[in-house]
Design a protein around this motif. Structure first.
Motif, mmCIF file in Angstrom:
data_model
loop_
_atom_site.group_PDB
_atom_site.id
_atom_site.type_symbol
_atom_site.label_atom_id
_atom_site.label_comp_id
_atom_site.label_asym_id
_atom_site.label_seq_id
_atom_site.Cartn_x
_atom_site.Cartn_y
_atom_site.Cartn_z
ATOM 1 N N ARG A 17 3.611 10.313 -0.394
ATOM 2 C CA ARG A 17 3.521 10.076 1.045
ATOM 3 C C ARG A 17 4.781 9.387 1.551
ATOM 4 N N LYS A 18 5.278 8.411 0.810
ATOM 5 C CA LYS A 18 6.492 7.687 1.197
ATOM 6 C C LYS A 18 7.683 8.629 1.223
ATOM 7 N N VAL A 19 7.811 9.468 0.195
ATOM 8 C CA VAL A 19 8.935 10.408 0.144
ATOM 9 C C VAL A 19 8.851 11.396 1.309
ATOM 10 N N ARG A 20 7.657 11.935 1.580
ATOM 11 C CA ARG A 20 7.506 12.860 2.724
ATOM 12 C C ARG A 20 7.888 12.173 4.029
ATOM 13 N N GLN A 50 21.238 10.484 -1.323
ATOM 14 C CA GLN A 50 21.690 9.089 -1.318
ATOM 15 C C GLN A 50 20.834 8.246 -0.383
ATOM 16 N N SER A 51 20.587 8.770 0.794
ATOM 17 C CA SER A 51 19.773 8.054 1.783
ATOM 18 C C SER A 51 18.355 7.824 1.253
ATOM 19 N N LEU A 52 17.768 8.860 0.665
ATOM 20 C CA LEU A 52 16.417 8.719 0.128
ATOM 21 C C LEU A 52 16.360 7.701 -1.012
ATOM 22 N N ARG A 53 17.350 7.775 -1.905
ATOM 23 C CA ARG A 53 17.390 6.806 -3.017
ATOM 24 C C ARG A 53 17.526 5.378 -2.505
ATOM 25 N N LYS A 54 18.399 5.203 -1.523
ATOM 26 C CA LYS A 54 18.605 3.855 -0.972
ATOM 27 C C LYS A 54 17.337 3.341 -0.320
ATOM 28 N N LYS A 55 16.698 4.171 0.491
ATOM 29 C CA LYS A 55 15.486 3.744 1.173
ATOM 30 C C LYS A 55 14.352 3.483 0.200
ATOM 31 N N LEU A 56 14.258 4.300 -0.843
ATOM 32 C CA LEU A 56 13.208 4.060 -1.852
ATOM 33 C C LEU A 56 13.511 2.796 -2.648
ATOM 34 N N GLY A 57 14.791 2.515 -2.883
ATOM 35 C CA GLY A 57 15.169 1.307 -3.615
ATOM 36 C C GLY A 57 14.987 0.049 -2.803
#
Length: 178
Positions: A119-122, A169-176
């Motif tokens: 859900r977070k990734v979507r 990169q944006s997704l990795r940063k936001k997930l991190g």
């Protein structure tokens, strides 16, 4: 890839649809509706919008079936038109965030998935700029490589790679960060 099933007269569904056979057109829709819906659904995370986009795409396919040269061209054409319809819809409505509260998981019955992470990734994908979002969807939902995606979105392959790289990169940063 599914085998082409010729009819008794030797014509496949695409050829028959081009000749005006409505049942053959329905066969083509049935064969490709999951792919079209999936691209739109993963772009918007909204079943209603995905159904609306799919309906528009198949209406356009009905109008353009005479220009479609082969079954592989049909798949390419459907991916391209679906991607463009998604981007056009966003541009028309200027929506940046999409509600995902009513989304049901589309996972296999025997798969273990982290539904909170999914859900977070979507949600994070829905926040990406439109070109990055459609490229991520085509890359990871449709499993297309950048050389195939560049033809669909009509961008140079290096631009597709750049959009994909920035999106990841944006997704990795936001997930991190969370």
């Amino acid at each position: 890839m599914t085998a082409i099933a010729p009819t008794a007269n030797g014509l496949d569904a695409l050829e028959r649809a081009r000749a005006g056979d409505h049942d053959a057109f329905a066969e083509l829709v049935e064969e490709h509706e999951a792919m079209v819906f999936s691209i739109a659904f993963h772009f918007f995370n909204d079943r209603g919008r995905a159904e609306e986009i799919a309906q528009d795409v198949f209406l356009q396919m009905y109008r353009s079936v005479g220009t479609i040269e082969s079954r592989s061209h049909l798949v390419f054409w459907l991916r391209q038109v679906t991607s463009r319809r998604c981007i056009d819809h966003i541009r028309r409505t200027r929506l940046r965030a999409v509600s995902i509260d009513d989304i049901h998981e589309l996972t296999g019955a025997n798969e273990f998935r982290d539904s909170l992470l999914d859900r977070k990734v979507r949600h994070l994908i829905a926040e990406l700029p439109e070109h990055q979002r459609v490229i991520v969807t085509l890359r990871y939902q449709e499993d297309l490589d950048p050389s195939e995606i560049c033809r669909i979105v009509n961008l140079p392959v290096n631009t597709v790679k750049s959009h994909l790289h920035r999106a990841l990169q944006s997704l990795r940063k936001k997930l991190g960060d969370q």
